[in-house]
Design a protein around this motif. Structure first.
Motif, mmCIF file in Angstrom:
data_model
loop_
_atom_site.group_PDB
_atom_site.id
_atom_site.type_symbol
_atom_site.label_atom_id
_atom_site.label_comp_id
_atom_site.label_asym_id
_atom_site.label_seq_id
_atom_site.Cartn_x
_atom_site.Cartn_y
_atom_site.Cartn_z
ATOM 1 N N SER A 1 0.836 -1.204 0.000
ATOM 2 C CA SER A 1 0.000 0.000 0.000
ATOM 3 C C SER A 1 0.865 1.247 0.000
ATOM 4 O O SER A 1 1.963 1.244 0.548
ATOM 5 N N LEU B 1 -12.102 10.661 9.751
ATOM 6 C CA LEU B 1 -11.318 9.517 9.260
ATOM 7 C C LEU B 1 -12.214 8.359 8.877
ATOM 8 O O LEU B 1 -11.967 7.664 7.884
ATOM 9 N N ARG B 2 -13.253 8.136 9.672
ATOM 10 C CA ARG B 2 -14.162 7.034 9.345
ATOM 11 C C ARG B 2 -14.878 7.313 8.022
ATOM 12 O O ARG B 2 -15.113 6.400 7.216
ATOM 13 N N ASP C 1 -13.619 9.076 5.523
ATOM 14 C CA ASP C 1 -12.646 9.018 4.412
ATOM 15 C C ASP C 1 -12.123 7.611 4.171
ATOM 16 O O ASP C 1 -11.877 7.217 3.030
ATOM 17 N N TYR C 2 -11.904 6.844 5.272
ATOM 18 C CA TYR C 2 -11.193 5.554 5.138
ATOM 19 C C TYR C 2 -11.948 4.371 5.741
ATOM 20 O O TYR C 2 -11.393 3.266 5.822
ATOM 21 N N GLU C 3 -13.191 4.574 6.203
ATOM 22 C CA GLU C 3 -14.048 3.533 6.775
ATOM 23 C C GLU C 3 -13.546 3.002 8.110
ATOM 24 O O GLU C 3 -14.178 2.157 8.719
ATOM 25 N N LYS C 4 -12.385 3.418 8.559
ATOM 26 C CA LYS C 4 -11.885 3.025 9.878
ATOM 27 C C LYS C 4 -10.939 4.112 10.375
ATOM 28 O O LYS C 4 -10.450 4.938 9.604
ATOM 29 N N GLU D 1 -7.481 4.793 11.793
ATOM 30 C CA GLU D 1 -6.121 4.286 12.034
ATOM 31 C C GLU D 1 -5.408 5.228 13.005
ATOM 32 O O GLU D 1 -5.511 6.454 12.895
ATOM 33 N N SER E 1 -7.772 1.589 15.166
ATOM 34 C CA SER E 1 -7.533 0.261 14.605
ATOM 35 C C SER E 1 -6.849 -0.682 15.575
ATOM 36 O O SER E 1 -7.033 -1.892 15.499
ATOM 37 N N TRP F 1 0.754 6.762 3.467
ATOM 38 C CA TRP F 1 -0.196 7.875 3.611
ATOM 39 C C TRP F 1 0.551 9.153 3.964
ATOM 40 O O TRP F 1 1.401 9.156 4.862
ATOM 41 N N LYS G 1 -3.058 8.038 11.674
ATOM 42 C CA LYS G 1 -3.776 9.120 11.011
ATOM 43 C C LYS G 1 -4.516 9.984 12.038
ATOM 44 O O LYS G 1 -4.610 11.207 11.893
#
Length: 397
Positions: A309, A340-341, A343-346, A348, A380, A312, A351
């Protein structure tokens, strides 16, 4: 009346050959004798002594002459001809760098003008040290290669003497200066200095001084890489090469001395008769072992490598603009989690902490209503218990 810079540069270009001859004379004799100067100029039919003095290229030493230091270093650099410095001459930088480092630490919270000058002086000392090491390495490498090719047609005994001289007085001591594992080496001092400067460049309150620390730290990192390269050159190239020259010369010198008087000592058994074959005695077993490895079929599974990946990168300007658009807000940390949730569904952890840096931006006010009022944020890999912070623009809710 001082000559124009272009006039001096044109003079250097027009009479470069004569100036190079004078440079070679000073490099060899440490002085330009009056007779040799007159001889060089007479051979070329050039009457340039008045200009040499007026342009301050050379100066009189009694009846003789010498290059001014600025022009001598210029010719050294252009011709790549450097006088080797004794390691103890280079070692003096350990004292000057240590003294300046100590004064910077002692005066870190005092007069900013003095502190800035000391940082500049330290930068210049480190630069001079780095250049001295580089010049010495270049000179030692040239000397070693000339010794290996025997440009001067030296006999074996003289080659041994000269190789031992370079090792004992220049290469080994210089290598000790560059050895970071040695507690008293200059490189070790620069490592401690870089750690201190790194902290200052991040935390110092005065922007001008902080930028000076930033410049010094960048240069220290560059110098560390350069010193490592010079040390590797000394250890991996210069020292083995010149040791081999010395060893080979000692062996050849001893053999020549033996041949001069072969009956003075018992004859050693130099030659040994051996019978060799064009193939190895183990050829059959080696071939059998090689073929047996293909006799057994093995199942081979090929899998696609996992895609890495992308790293970031925190776009501070983007998130700051989004935060400012939503002001005022009752809970800053809750906004971070929701953002964040979305933008990225979780959420981290790294971040989340990156977003908290927005608390230190200008143009906002922060209010903590109740110290005991806490809320939980599930990331996370951890659960964070954070206070409830109210954020407003310029303190206006």
């Amino acid at each position: 009346m001082k000559a124009e810079p272009k006039t001096i540069l044109n003079f250097l270009a027009n009479y470069f050959d004569s100036l190079k001859d004078l440079f070679d004379i000073q490099t060899s004799d440490n002085l330009i004798r009056k007779e040799r100067l007159q001889e060089i100029l007479k051979e070329r039919g050039e009457e340039i002594l008045p200009q040499l003095l007026d342009y301050k290229i050379i100066r009189k030493i009694g009846d003789d002459f010498e290059f001014r230091d600025t022009y001598y270093k210029l010719f050294e650099f252009i011709l790549n001809e450097f006088r080797p410095l004794l390691p103890e001459t280079i070692q003096k930088y350990e004292q000057s760098i240590s003294v300046l480092f100590k004064k910077i630490r002692e005066g870190i919270s005092k007069d900013k003008l003095i502190l800035g000058q000391r940082i500049t002086d330290l930068y210049n000392e480190i630069k001079e040290f780095s250049e001295s090491v580089e010049k010495n390495t270049i000179r030692l490498l040239n000397e070693t290669r000339e010794l290996k090719s025997n440009v001067e047609k030296l006999d074996y005994q003289e080659k041994v003497r000269k190789a031992s001289f370079w090792i004992d007085y220049y290469i080994t001591p210089l290598n000790n200066i560059l050895d970071i594992s040695h507690s008293e080496s200059i490189t070790n001092k620069l490592f401690d200095l870089s750690n201190y400067v790194n902290v200052c460049r991040l935390n110092f309150e005065d922007e001008t001084i902080r930028l000076q620390f930033e410049k010094l730290y960048t240069f220290l990192v560059q110098t560390n890489d350069e010193m490592l390269r010079q040390s590797k050159m000394l250890t991996n190239e210069l020292l083995p090469l010149i040791e081999r020259i010395r060893t080979e010369s000692i062996i050849l010198t001893g053999w020549i001395e033996f041949l001069k008087i072969p009956y003075k000592a018992p004859l050693p058994k130099v030659f040994k008769v051996e019978r060799l074959y064009p193939y190895s005695n183990d050829m059959y077993m080696n071939a059998k072992e090689y073929l047996e490895q293909f006799a057994i079929d093995e199942t081979i599974i090929l899998e696609d490598p996992t895609m890495l990946s992308d790293k970031w990168v925190f776009n501070k300007d983007l998130y700051k603009a989004r935060m400012m658009d939503q002001l005022p807000m009752d809970s800053f940390f809750e906004w971070c989690g929701l953002t964040l949730r979305g933008d990225y569904e979780k959420i981290e952890t790294d971040k989340f902490f990156a977003l908290t840096a927005l608390l230190f931006e200008e143009g906002i006010s922060i209010e903590l209503e109740d110290l005991n009022d806490r809320q939980l944020i599930n990331t996370s890999n951890m659960t964070l218990r954070v206070p409830k912070l109210k954020i407003a623009r310029y303190g206006i809710s």
